[in-house]
Scaffold this motif. Structure first.
Motif, PDB file in Angstrom:
ATOM      1  N   ILE A 123      50.277  33.132  34.304  1.00  0.00           N
ATOM      2  CA  ILE A 123      50.168  32.837  35.730  1.00  0.00           C
ATOM      3  C   ILE A 123      49.216  33.866  36.333  1.00  0.00           C
ATOM      4  O   ILE A 123      49.435  35.074  36.211  1.00  0.00           O
ATOM      5  CB  ILE A 123      51.534  32.922  36.431  1.00  0.00           C
ATOM      6  CG1 ILE A 123      52.521  31.937  35.796  1.00  0.00           C
ATOM      7  CG2 ILE A 123      51.397  32.655  37.933  1.00  0.00           C
ATOM      8  CD1 ILE A 123      53.967  32.217  36.146  1.00  0.00           C
ATOM      9  N   PHE A 124      48.155  33.404  36.973  1.00  0.00           N
ATOM     10  CA  PHE A 124      47.169  34.305  37.568  1.00  0.00           C
ATOM     11  C   PHE A 124      47.395  34.403  39.074  1.00  0.00           C
ATOM     12  O   PHE A 124      47.747  33.422  39.729  1.00  0.00           O
ATOM     13  CB  PHE A 124      45.752  33.795  37.296  1.00  0.00           C
ATOM     14  CG  PHE A 124      45.382  33.777  35.835  1.00  0.00           C
ATOM     15  CD1 PHE A 124      44.911  34.911  35.212  1.00  0.00           C
ATOM     16  CD2 PHE A 124      45.518  32.616  35.082  1.00  0.00           C
ATOM     17  CE1 PHE A 124      44.576  34.905  33.880  1.00  0.00           C
ATOM     18  CE2 PHE A 124      45.190  32.587  33.746  1.00  0.00           C
ATOM     19  CZ  PHE A 124      44.715  33.741  33.141  1.00  0.00           C
ATOM     20  N   VAL A 149      56.898  32.726  38.971  1.00  0.00           N
ATOM     21  CA  VAL A 149      56.060  32.895  40.165  1.00  0.00           C
ATOM     22  C   VAL A 149      56.848  33.600  41.264  1.00  0.00           C
ATOM     23  O   VAL A 149      56.339  34.517  41.927  1.00  0.00           O
ATOM     24  CB  VAL A 149      55.543  31.528  40.664  1.00  0.00           C
ATOM     25  CG1 VAL A 149      54.951  31.656  42.065  1.00  0.00           C
ATOM     26  CG2 VAL A 149      54.499  30.977  39.710  1.00  0.00           C
ATOM     27  N   ILE A 150      58.100  33.195  41.453  1.00  0.00           N
ATOM     28  CA  ILE A 150      58.940  33.805  42.492  1.00  0.00           C
ATOM     29  C   ILE A 150      59.158  35.285  42.211  1.00  0.00           C
ATOM     30  O   ILE A 150      59.052  36.137  43.103  1.00  0.00           O
ATOM     31  CB  ILE A 150      60.284  33.060  42.592  1.00  0.00           C
ATOM     32  CG1 ILE A 150      60.066  31.655  43.166  1.00  0.00           C
ATOM     33  CG2 ILE A 150      61.274  33.845  43.449  1.00  0.00           C
ATOM     34  CD1 ILE A 150      61.320  30.809  43.214  1.00  0.00           C
ATOM     35  N   ARG A 165      46.709  50.301  42.297  1.00  0.00           N
ATOM     36  CA  ARG A 165      46.022  49.022  42.386  1.00  0.00           C
ATOM     37  C   ARG A 165      44.793  48.958  41.471  1.00  0.00           C
ATOM     38  O   ARG A 165      44.333  47.878  41.145  1.00  0.00           O
ATOM     39  CB  ARG A 165      45.625  48.735  43.838  1.00  0.00           C
ATOM     40  CG  ARG A 165      46.825  48.544  44.754  1.00  0.00           C
ATOM     41  CD  ARG A 165      46.503  47.868  46.072  1.00  0.00           C
ATOM     42  NE  ARG A 165      45.298  48.380  46.687  1.00  0.00           N
ATOM     43  CZ  ARG A 165      44.138  47.735  46.695  1.00  0.00           C
ATOM     44  NH1 ARG A 165      44.021  46.564  46.109  1.00  0.00           N
ATOM     45  NH2 ARG A 165      43.081  48.275  47.281  1.00  0.00           N
ATOM     46  N   ASN A 166      44.291  50.111  41.063  1.00  0.00           N
ATOM     47  CA  ASN A 166      43.159  50.123  40.137  1.00  0.00           C
ATOM     48  C   ASN A 166      43.579  49.956  38.685  1.00  0.00           C
ATOM     49  O   ASN A 166      42.720  49.805  37.808  1.00  0.00           O
ATOM     50  CB  ASN A 166      42.363  51.432  40.293  1.00  0.00           C
ATOM     51  CG  ASN A 166      41.512  51.445  41.551  1.00  0.00           C
ATOM     52  OD1 ASN A 166      41.076  50.395  42.012  1.00  0.00           O
ATOM     53  ND2 ASN A 166      41.292  52.617  42.113  1.00  0.00           N
ATOM     54  N   LYS A 167      44.875  49.985  38.443  1.00  0.00           N
ATOM     55  CA  LYS A 167      45.370  49.733  37.093  1.00  0.00           C
ATOM     56  C   LYS A 167      45.241  48.248  36.769  1.00  0.00           C
ATOM     57  O   LYS A 167      45.153  47.394  37.660  1.00  0.00           O
ATOM     58  CB  LYS A 167      46.854  50.134  36.995  1.00  0.00           C
ATOM     59  CG  LYS A 167      47.127  51.624  37.058  1.00  0.00           C
ATOM     60  CD  LYS A 167      46.801  52.298  35.747  1.00  0.00           C
ATOM     61  CE  LYS A 167      47.272  53.737  35.710  1.00  0.00           C
ATOM     62  NZ  LYS A 167      46.971  54.386  34.419  1.00  0.00           N
ATOM     63  N   HIS A 168      45.211  47.924  35.470  1.00  0.00           N
ATOM     64  CA  HIS A 168      45.336  46.529  35.046  1.00  0.00           C
ATOM     65  C   HIS A 168      46.825  46.229  34.977  1.00  0.00           C
ATOM     66  O   HIS A 168      47.551  46.797  34.149  1.00  0.00           O
ATOM     67  CB  HIS A 168      44.684  46.330  33.676  1.00  0.00           C
ATOM     68  CG  HIS A 168      43.201  46.492  33.696  1.00  0.00           C
ATOM     69  ND1 HIS A 168      42.412  46.373  32.563  1.00  0.00           N
ATOM     70  CD2 HIS A 168      42.332  46.745  34.718  1.00  0.00           C
ATOM     71  CE1 HIS A 168      41.151  46.550  32.881  1.00  0.00           C
ATOM     72  NE2 HIS A 168      41.072  46.783  34.182  1.00  0.00           N
ATOM     73  N   ARG A 169      47.301  45.322  35.824  1.00  0.00           N
ATOM     74  CA  ARG A 169      48.741  45.157  36.025  1.00  0.00           C
ATOM     75  C   ARG A 169      49.208  43.808  35.474  1.00  0.00           C
ATOM     76  O   ARG A 169      48.740  42.753  35.899  1.00  0.00           O
ATOM     77  CB  ARG A 169      49.061  45.262  37.523  1.00  0.00           C
ATOM     78  CG  ARG A 169      48.496  46.530  38.152  1.00  0.00           C
ATOM     79  CD  ARG A 169      48.802  46.647  39.625  1.00  0.00           C
ATOM     80  NE  ARG A 169      48.353  45.510  40.422  1.00  0.00           N
ATOM     81  CZ  ARG A 169      47.134  45.322  40.869  1.00  0.00           C
ATOM     82  NH1 ARG A 169      46.187  46.210  40.616  1.00  0.00           N
ATOM     83  NH2 ARG A 169      46.832  44.268  41.591  1.00  0.00           N
ATOM     84  N   PHE A 170      50.157  43.876  34.538  1.00  0.00           N
ATOM     85  CA  PHE A 170      50.643  42.670  33.876  1.00  0.00           C
ATOM     86  C   PHE A 170      52.170  42.627  33.918  1.00  0.00           C
ATOM     87  O   PHE A 170      52.828  43.623  33.612  1.00  0.00           O
ATOM     88  CB  PHE A 170      50.183  42.622  32.411  1.00  0.00           C
ATOM     89  CG  PHE A 170      48.701  42.736  32.252  1.00  0.00           C
ATOM     90  CD1 PHE A 170      47.881  41.634  32.423  1.00  0.00           C
ATOM     91  CD2 PHE A 170      48.116  43.956  31.959  1.00  0.00           C
ATOM     92  CE1 PHE A 170      46.501  41.741  32.295  1.00  0.00           C
ATOM     93  CE2 PHE A 170      46.734  44.079  31.819  1.00  0.00           C
ATOM     94  CZ  PHE A 170      45.934  42.965  31.995  1.00  0.00           C
ATOM     95  N   MET A 171      52.693  41.482  34.295  1.00  0.00           N
ATOM     96  CA  MET A 171      54.133  41.266  34.207  1.00  0.00           C
ATOM     97  C   MET A 171      54.406  40.478  32.931  1.00  0.00           C
ATOM     98  O   MET A 171      53.731  39.490  32.646  1.00  0.00           O
ATOM     99  CB  MET A 171      54.651  40.495  35.425  1.00  0.00           C
ATOM    100  CG  MET A 171      56.153  40.219  35.387  1.00  0.00           C
ATOM    101  SD  MET A 171      56.783  39.532  36.952  1.00  0.00           S
ATOM    102  CE  MET A 171      56.872  41.034  37.961  1.00  0.00           C
ATOM    103  N   ALA A 202      51.498  42.103  40.110  1.00  0.00           N
ATOM    104  CA  ALA A 202      50.912  41.773  38.805  1.00  0.00           C
ATOM    105  C   ALA A 202      49.700  40.872  39.001  1.00  0.00           C
ATOM    106  O   ALA A 202      49.766  39.885  39.731  1.00  0.00           O
ATOM    107  CB  ALA A 202      51.949  41.086  37.928  1.00  0.00           C
ATOM    108  N   GLN A 203      48.614  41.218  38.344  1.00  0.00           N
ATOM    109  CA  GLN A 203      47.433  40.358  38.389  1.00  0.00           C
ATOM    110  C   GLN A 203      47.639  39.119  37.529  1.00  0.00           C
ATOM    111  O   GLN A 203      47.161  38.034  37.850  1.00  0.00           O
ATOM    112  CB  GLN A 203      46.206  41.136  37.910  1.00  0.00           C
ATOM    113  CG  GLN A 203      45.809  42.284  38.827  1.00  0.00           C
ATOM    114  CD  GLN A 203      44.853  43.240  38.141  1.00  0.00           C
ATOM    115  OE1 GLN A 203      45.249  44.008  37.277  1.00  0.00           O
ATOM    116  NE2 GLN A 203      43.596  43.195  38.530  1.00  0.00           N
ATOM    117  N   VAL A 204      48.344  39.313  36.421  1.00  0.00           N
ATOM    118  CA  VAL A 204      48.649  38.211  35.512  1.00  0.00           C
ATOM    119  C   VAL A 204      50.087  38.355  35.041  1.00  0.00           C
ATOM    120  O   VAL A 204      50.532  39.459  34.719  1.00  0.00           O
ATOM    121  CB  VAL A 204      47.717  38.205  34.280  1.00  0.00           C
ATOM    122  CG1 VAL A 204      48.005  36.991  33.389  1.00  0.00           C
ATOM    123  CG2 VAL A 204      46.246  38.222  34.696  1.00  0.00           C
ATOM    124  N   THR A 205      50.814  37.251  35.038  1.00  0.00           N
ATOM    125  CA  THR A 205      52.150  37.209  34.442  1.00  0.00           C
ATOM    126  C   THR A 205      52.065  36.431  33.136  1.00  0.00           C
ATOM    127  O   THR A 205      51.618  35.284  33.120  1.00  0.00           O
ATOM    128  CB  THR A 205      53.161  36.536  35.385  1.00  0.00           C
ATOM    129  OG1 THR A 205      53.262  37.304  36.590  1.00  0.00           O
ATOM    130  CG2 THR A 205      54.535  36.435  34.735  1.00  0.00           C
TER     131      THR A 205
END
Length: 573
Positions: free
Chosen positions: A192-193, A127-128, A100-106, A163-166
């Motif tokens: 998408i945030f 989003v789904i 969870r401390n990683k910067h997570r991007f889809m 993901a924090q941001v897609t």
């Protein structure tokens, strides 16, 4: 693996086994174990059953975790040597926090479309997928923990786990032959945030002034993206098209662009000429003829094109470098066009009695520009404050009047000097950067693109003085009688540093604008004098507003008192 984790958005995750069997999960687990080994952590004793010499059988550990999604730990003790449940619970909990401390991007590849119905469908599907992945990660964690230790809690916390941001990306060709050496780089066209979005970066201050160097550079830099390290984010800075190439390790700053500028669409890319380029996170060995004075960034004038480069150094891992380099490109272009770039804020202040005025505040970081606008917005007599420019704009002369244009649709706000509730008020749509540090920042959208690029006539042009202590309302805002005095004050660019940069104490910056103005001082000065004379001729009130943001004891009250004085001036208009 790096700080940024890329999640494949083309996969619809439906079962926890798909996560555990993903190569990315194994890489994440290996990285975490390596960190524990470096620290000689007590958590390593959990893995004694999986130890082989000085290493650990990670694949066997993953198989064991998979079993724990199906059966209780007490039922599988015969399959492997004893693993202490309490130690394993601590290990899993810590590993979950590490993720969870990683910067997570889809990253979801989708063909860009101008059809709104199709575009909405793409966003809905993305989003789904992101929600399914987030829920699956949470459920995987909870199931494993439930099968390790007795679950005696009645509280469940929906921690951010996906993901924090897609990012929605497509292969969009840049119709400009100067980018022939930039190949196979996916173009971000949507985002998408999943708030609250919080990023922790390695730096929290900006240093120095970007040098401007005349040099052919674009043809000497090659970004082939074989390792899928680079992303292209095309943005509009005002109406100027700027291509931003971002290394994956700095995707948090690419996300910040989504809250600060308008993403360019396919029509913009095909119809507008390239105004500027920014390459963020380029290793110094790949910067041609690299010089140490470029370590915090450099802008090259490559023919008619300005190219900014931010080296991949920890000290540059701060969104201020992204934003200010973009604005430096904008300002250099404006000076070339004969327009006046302005480092400041501007808003239309509408009173409840129907009167209104447009005020522009000029000043460097920490001068009190945004804080004064916030104070105005909280006055009982003010109906609303329509922020048009938060940090950088430009002036032009249209139909004989001085008009202003904005650049950003959002604000990069320093939280330290704002009311405590501001952070919570904006949490649902903001990106927070290092919220636990001095100079904590939030990137929050505040206006729509159409309004910021519409020419707006100004009524007040005020230098934001944060260092002069005043005690009378008559001294809070003063007006200049002649152009020469105004030019002297604005040119000096004095302020008391508030810790937003590496500077301390009383500082000076030409026209409070180290982002292009100081690099083109001679040309800028002629333009500034021309515009100030036009203001005096057309009745724009040119003066100084004393915010006292840098005066000890007045950090909060000073901007309120200044705002109150400006309100009274508008009331008398």
């Amino acid at each position: 693996m790096g700080r940024s984790v890329i999640i494949d958005g083309s996969i619809v995750y439906t079962d926890s086994s798909e996560i555990l069997s993903n190569p990315g999960f194994e890489s994440l687990l290996r990285e975490y174990i390596d960190i524990l080994k470096e620290k000689n952590s007590q958590l390593l004793r959990t893995l004694e059953a999986f130890r082989i010499g000085d290493n650990y059988d990670v694949k066997h550990l993953i198989e064991y975790l998979h079993l724990l999604t199906l059966r209780n730990i007490r039922e599988i003790t015969t399959i492997i040597n004893y693993v202490n449940p309490d130690d394993l619970a601590k290990f899993v909990e810590s590993f979950y926090s590490f993720w969870r401390n990683k910067h997570r991007f889809m990253i979801k590849k989708e063909r860009y479309t101008i059809d709104n119905a199709r575009k909405n469908s793409i966003f809905f599907t993305a989003v789904i997928i992101a929600e399914e992945f987030k829920n699956l990660v949470r459920n995987l964690y909870r199931t494993i923990m439930k099968n390790i230790t007795p679950d005696d809690t009645n509280i469940i916390r929906q921690l951010p786990s996906g993901a924090q941001v897609t990012f929605l990306v497509d292969d969009i060709e840049i119709p400009d032959e100067r980018f022939q050496s930039f190949t196979n780089i996916p173009t971000v066209w949507g985002a998408i945030f999943d708030p609250p979005v919080i990023f922790y970066t390695k730096s929290n201050k900006r240093k120095g002034v970007l040098p401007v160097v005349e040099k052919e550079i674009l043809s000497q830099i090659k970004l082939d993206n074989k390792e899928r390290e680079w992303f292209l984010v095309p943005v509009l800075v005002a109406e100027l098209l700027v291509y931003v190439f971002v290394h994956r390790e700095y995707l948090s700053h690419a996300a910040g662009l989504g809250n600060l500028f308008q993403f360019a669409n396919i029509v913009d890319i095909k119809s507008k000429k390239t105004s500027g380029v920014l390459i963020f996170g380029l290793p110094i060995e790949r910067i041609p003829d690299y010089k140490t004075e470029w370590k915090n960034g450099v802008v090259f004038k490559d023919g008619e094109l300005y190219v900014g480069v931010i080296p991949a150094l920890d000290e540059n891992d701060y969104f201020g470098y992204m934003k200010k380099t973009m604005l430096t490109l904008h300002n250099l272009i404006r000076i070339d066009q004969g327009r006046l770039p302005v480092h400041g804020s501007m808003a239309r202040i509408v009173l409840k009695n129907g009167k209104s005025g447009v005020a522009m505040f000029v000043g460097d970081s920490g001068a009190g520009k945004s804080e004064t606008l916030d104070a105005l917005n909280r006055l009982e007599e003010v109906a609303y404050v329509d922020v048009i420019i938060d940090d950088m704009g430009s002036l032009d002369i249209l139909n004989g009047r001085v008009v202003a244009y904005g650049t950003e649709t959002g604000a990069f706000v320093r939280l330290d000097d704002l009311p405590p509730g501001y952070a919570y008020y904006t949490m649902d749509r903001s990106i927070f950067m290092n919220p636990d540090k001095i100079n904590a920042r939030v990137i929050v959208p505040f206006n729509n693109y159409r309004e910021i690029v519409t020419p707006t006539p100004i009524d007040f042009f005020l230098y934001a003085n944060n260092y002069t202590e005043v005690h009378s309302d008559d001294e809070r805002i003063i007006f200049f009688d002649d152009v020469e005095k105004a030019l002297e004050v604005f040119s000096a660019g004095k302020r008391m540093s508030k810790g937003t940069t590496s500077e301390e104490g009383m500082t000076e910056s030409y026209f409070a604008n180290p982002f292009g103005a100081v690099q083109r001082k001679e040309e800028h000065h002629k333009i500034a004098e021309k515009f100030l004379r036009k203001m005096f001729e057309t009745g724009v009130k040119v003066g100084e507003i004393r915010t006292m943001l840098g005066v000890e004891g007045y950090e909060k009250e000073g901007t309120y008192l200044a705002a109150k004085t400006l309100y009274k001036l508008i009331e008398r208009m």
